[in-house]
Design a protein around this motif. Structure first.
Motif, short mmCIF file in Angstrom:
data_model
loop_
_atom_site.label_atom_id
_atom_site.label_comp_id
_atom_site.label_asym_id
_atom_site.label_seq_id
_atom_site.Cartn_x
_atom_site.Cartn_y
_atom_site.Cartn_z
N PRO A 1 0.81 -1.22 0.00
CA PRO A 1 0.00 0.00 0.00
C PRO A 1 0.84 1.27 0.00
N SER B 1 -2.22 -2.73 -4.25
CA SER B 1 -2.21 -2.25 -2.87
C SER B 1 -2.52 -3.32 -1.85
N THR B 2 -3.23 -4.38 -2.22
CA THR B 2 -3.70 -5.36 -1.25
C THR B 2 -3.38 -6.79 -1.67
#
Length: 334
Positions: free
Chosen positions: A38, A53-54
């Protein structure tokens, strides 16, 4: 027909993650296809991989396995998501931030029959591997003591754990690795000298189930960077410097002395010193090759199992309990 390369992902692109990215990118039989962080690519470590990001976004890339190199506090969350998706995982050490979290990770992968390992990288250091082989061959005779020193400046990348779980877990694990024994009990003291919430110095005295005595000096307070492991036995001692991957043997002396004051002492004397010439490959590269081979189903690949990683967390928690209570604490079992 050649097999397609394994599709690998990486969770975390920080100070350690960037090195995992470098090694994965060069690893035969593997494609690093995506990275999740992130915070983005702070070190400019990405090549042509997709940055997300995840972990959920990472899983959309149909991975064969993933490396978890995010901060320790997030190991459990990332690992459980990978296990739920049926993805093999190499998880940086320590396995998790505490014993219950580590146990949940172990159960998640074992219950699904997934390949998983912990990145206790010192096991792949050439000096320690050579030492272990020589100890197993009986070159030192009975082992009496393991003493380690691991010290240096504070690494700014660490914020969620103290020196026990970040650094001392190396020594707690490698002691069992080279001796083939486990901790029976530990007594420890810690100190907070730099104004951070976690301990930055620890000294540990441990007893192994083989009767071997172990002691570890670990801190983030020294301008001297040192990574030394000394194993003493009936025939002398081995000294492994894991910064340089050098292994040296100091033999007990066999030359008779005529100096009365010295000859009256019923101990050992200085003998020959041998510095071994050993192949020196980057431990992180070897660790990745071993894990890749395990994912491909090769027997006896030599990974550090999740239960071995759990064991290191258990001993680390015993160290912290001893430091907090002032008592000698059983290192216990799972």
């Amino acid at each position: 027909m050649n097999k397609p390369p394994l599709r690998a992902g990486l969770v975390g692109l920080g100070a350690m993650g960037r090195h995992h990215a470098r090694v994965l990118r060069a690893l035969d039989g593997v494609d690093l296809v995506a990275v999740a962080d992130p915070g983005g690519d702070a070190y400019g470590a990405l090549g042509g991989e997709t940055l997300v990001s995840t972990v959920e976004e990472l899983l959309a890339h149909k991975l064969d396995y993933a490396v978890v190199a995010c901060p320790t506090a997030y190991h459990e969350e990332a690992a459980l998501a990978l296990a739920e998706a049926g993805v093999a995982a190499l998880i940086e050490k320590p396995l998790a931030h505490d014993i219950p979290a580590a146990q949940r990770v172990v159960e998640a992968f074992e219950s699904r029959g997934l390949v998983a390992a912990v990145g206790h990288i010192e096991r792949y250091n050439p000096a320690l591997q050579s030492m272990r082989t020589r100890l197993e061959a009986g070159e030192l005779g009975d082992v009496f003591q393991v003493a380690t020193r691991r010290q240096g400046p504070f690494p700014n990348r660490i914020a969620d754990v103290g020196v026990v779980k970040d650094l001392a877990t190396h020594d707690l694990d490698l002691t069992g690795f080279v001796t083939g024994a486990q901790y029976r009990s530990v007594a420890a003291r810690t100190a907070h000298r730099s104004g951070r919430p976690h301990e930055d110095l620890v000294t540990v005295l441990g007893e192994l189930d083989s009767g071997v005595i172990a002691n570890h000096l670990v801190n983030w307070l020294s301008p001297l960077k040192e990574r030394v492991s000394v194993v003493t036995g009936e025939r002398g001692c081995f000294v492994a410097d894991t910064l340089t991957a050098d292994l040296t043997f100091f033999a007990n002396g066999s030359t008779r002395t005529e100096w009365d004051a010295v000859s009256a002492f019923r101990g050992v004397s200085e003998g020959d010193m041998t510095r071994y010439a050993i192949p020196k490959r980057e431990p992180l590269t070897v660790e990745h090759e071993v894990f890749r081979d395990a994912v491909e189903g090769k027997a006896d690949a030599g990974i550090v199992t999740l239960r071995q990683g759990l064991r290191a967390v258990i001993v680390a928690e015993a160290v912290l309990t001893s430091a907090r209570t002032g008592a000698t604490v059983s290192a216990g079992s799972e």
